[in-house]
Design a protein around this motif. Structure first.
Motif, PDB file in Angstrom:
ATOM      1  N   ALA A 124       0.878  -1.176   0.000  1.00  0.00           N
ATOM      2  CA  ALA A 124       0.000   0.000   0.000  1.00  0.00           C
ATOM      3  C   ALA A 124       0.910   1.218   0.000  1.00  0.00           C
ATOM      4  CB  ALA A 124      -0.898   0.015   1.228  1.00  0.00           C
ATOM      5  N   TYR A 126       1.235   5.043   0.308  1.00  0.00           N
ATOM      6  CA  TYR A 126       0.515   6.203   0.800  1.00  0.00           C
ATOM      7  C   TYR A 126       1.247   7.459   0.349  1.00  0.00           C
ATOM      8  CZ  TYR A 126      -2.792   8.606   3.822  1.00  0.00           C
ATOM      9  OH  TYR A 126      -3.819   9.394   4.284  1.00  0.00           O
ATOM     10  N   VAL A 153      -2.799   5.096  -2.290  1.00  0.00           N
ATOM     11  CA  VAL A 153      -3.575   5.906  -1.354  1.00  0.00           C
ATOM     12  C   VAL A 153      -3.217   7.365  -1.579  1.00  0.00           C
ATOM     13  CG1 VAL A 153      -4.291   6.184   1.043  1.00  0.00           C
ATOM     14  CG2 VAL A 153      -3.308   3.999   0.277  1.00  0.00           C
ATOM     15  N   HIS A 182      -7.404   4.409  -3.216  1.00  0.00           N
ATOM     16  CA  HIS A 182      -8.068   4.978  -2.043  1.00  0.00           C
ATOM     17  C   HIS A 182      -7.783   6.473  -2.006  1.00  0.00           C
ATOM     18  CE1 HIS A 182      -9.031   1.101   0.081  1.00  0.00           C
ATOM     19  NE2 HIS A 182      -8.163   0.691  -0.820  1.00  0.00           N
ATOM     20  N   VAL A 426      -7.746   0.709   3.906  1.00  0.00           N
ATOM     21  CA  VAL A 426      -6.682   0.417   2.937  1.00  0.00           C
ATOM     22  C   VAL A 426      -6.152  -0.994   3.132  1.00  0.00           C
ATOM     23  CG1 VAL A 426      -4.339   1.024   2.223  1.00  0.00           C
ATOM     24  CG2 VAL A 426      -6.005   2.827   2.683  1.00  0.00           C
ATOM     25  N   SER A 434     -13.555   5.483   0.653  1.00  0.00           N
ATOM     26  CA  SER A 434     -12.700   6.200  -0.286  1.00  0.00           C
ATOM     27  C   SER A 434     -13.566   6.988  -1.265  1.00  0.00           C
ATOM     28  CB  SER A 434     -11.841   5.184  -1.052  1.00  0.00           C
ATOM     29  OG  SER A 434     -11.272   5.742  -2.204  1.00  0.00           O
TER      30      SER A 434
END
Length: 468
Positions: A124, A126, A153, A182, A426, A434
């Motif tokens: 993931a 971010y 994200v 997201h 997430v 989201s």
């Protein structure tokens, strides 16, 4: 329908793909990471909802591993001090001890891809970065650079206008499917969303009158005492309209105004949110339908606050507003003629975070009552989540005199911090909270004409003293 699909439908969640193994934070040396992201992750770990995640930080600062560990210790201790007595079995210590920091220029060709190649997937990623930097970083990546099942994200604001949001959506769609993207709205935590939906759709008393026949107006307000708080680099380029109304309050409006979805499945819910925003406009008489202002020198709780234009890092020529208000019209059968007033301001004397639904007066009040016949108002508070119903009843003493009372209740609160709820979605692969790509573009479509009118000077810049 398979048993797995039935379980998903029954729970209201949808878990997609493999569990995330690595959380990579880009912009790890920035304020957002230290102040919000890491405390949210700590709370998530303490409640056993992060699995065996490996945390990796990356930033432009030349931090040592010791610098990074100091940041983790500071941010994690702040979150756990208020989280109650949770024995996490050493999970938080493990996250710290296995975490690493890398100095990376994410906009340089190949650097981010090289970092990803050394991480255990799925990852993931971010993007705790400004929108323009996030777009450049994504542009350096190719689909094969991402471990299978990875998720992206994106922080708000998503883009800087409708065109850039559409362009960023195109870049992201080239890398991963939409349900692996997201777009963060930390303002809308899971508890807040479900509190609003439960109130709306589980009560026969409310749903039949939730329309233009019975509701006079809706106000969604996010007023705060906080000033610039050393965020001039971001805020002076954004302002209250972009920072709060475009990014957050329009989503709250959509939840309050939407029709009932058939399920709480992410597609049902986000389809209905999207339908409200597609029907939303601001009257082009912007002097009447909008307002902008900025704070001047004043005092808040005994603390002297300088004029906004004198704050460090502010460019007065930008004409950035610290208070914005727009009146939105929703062009559908349910809401035709009902004004939705959205307002957010900084450096105000009172913190006020609520949605206020004002009902129309009764058609006939029998002659003989005295006192004030005030409108019935339903107030939904955000952070903490509360419910207040203001109604008229016969007051004490004179039974003919109407008096005001307030019925109050506290709504369900999450054990997680707002960014803990974001990360929970997430890591579990649940995109319900989201912001979907088309919705992000529609939020810009709604506010862009207002921004253009303000830049052209069609709406004067009002002023208010800090603390007023």
């Amino acid at each position: 329908m398979t048993t797995h699909a039935l379980d998903e439908k029954a729970s209201g969640h949808q878990f997609r793909g493999q569990a995330i193994r690595t959380l990579l934070i880009l912009g790890a040396s920035g304020d957002l990471t230290g102040r919000l992201l890491l405390p949210g992750l700590a709370r998530l770990v303490r409640h056993g909802k992060a699995g065996s995640i490996t945390l990796v930080g990356a930033g432009s600062d030349s931090w040592s591993q010791e610098d990074w560990q100091n940041r983790l210790a500071t941010s994690f201790s702040a979150a756990t001090a208020t989280s109650g007595n949770h024995d996490d079995g050493g999970a938080l210590s493990r996250v710290c001890s296995t975490s690493s920091y890398h100095q990376v220029d994410v906009t340089a060709e190949g650097e981010l891809a090289e970092l990803l190649a050394g991480l255990e997937g799925p990852v993931a990623i971010y993007f705790a970065l400004p929108p323009a930097v996030s777009e450049k970083a994504c542009a350096t990546l190719k689909p094969e650079d991402l471990p299978e099942g990875s998720r992206l994200v994106m922080e708000k604001p998503f883009g800087t206008d409708e065109e850039s949001a559409r362009r960023l959506n195109s870049v992201l769609a080239r890398l991963v499917p939409e349900d692996h993207i997201h777009r963060v709205d930390h303002f809308l935590g899971k508890a807040t969303v479900l509190n609003i939906l439960g109130l709306r759709f589980a009560n026969r008393l409310l749903e039949p009158v939730w329309n233009s026949l019975h509701i006079d107006s809706v106000d969604i307000i996010f007023d705060e005492k906080l000033t610039l708080e050393n965020r001039a680099r971001y805020y002076d380029n954004a302002g209250a309209l972009k920072d709060m109304i475009q990014s957050h309050l329009l989503q709250v409006m959509a939840l309050i105004a939407m029709n009932a979805p058939s399920t709480l499945h992410e597609r049902d819910l986000r389809d209905h949110i999207g339908s409200v925003l597609r029907a939303s406009t601001v009257d082009p008489d912007y002097r009447r339908s909008t307002r902008r202002a900025r704070y001047t020198e004043g005092t808040i709780e005994g603390r002297s606050v300088p004029n906004y234009v004198d704050e460090a890092g502010v460019d007065p020529a930008r004409g950035t507003e610290t208070l914005a208000e727009i009146v939105v019209s929703i062009q559908n059968e349910r809401w035709a003629g009902v004004p939705f007033r959205l307002r957010s301001g900084k450096a105000l004397g009172e913190t006020r975070k609520e949605a206020v639904i004002t009902f129309k007066p009764v058609n006939h009040l029998p002659d003989g009552f005295t006192g004030v016949d005030s409108p019935t108002r339903l107030r939904i508070g955000f952070g903490p989540d509360t419910l207040q119903l203001d109604i008229d009843v016969n007051g004490p003493g004179d039974v003919f005199c109407l008096d005001r009372i307030t019925l109050q209740a506290e709504l369900n609160a999450s054990e997680l911090l707002p960014y803990g709820e974001v990360l929970d979605g997430v890591l579990s692969g649940d995109p319900t909270l989201s912001v979907r790509g088309d919705t992000a573009e529609d939020c810009w479509r709604i506010v862009e004409p207002v921004l253009a009118a303000w830049r052209a000077g069609e709406v004067p810049m009002d002023e208010y003293a800090a603390g007023s």
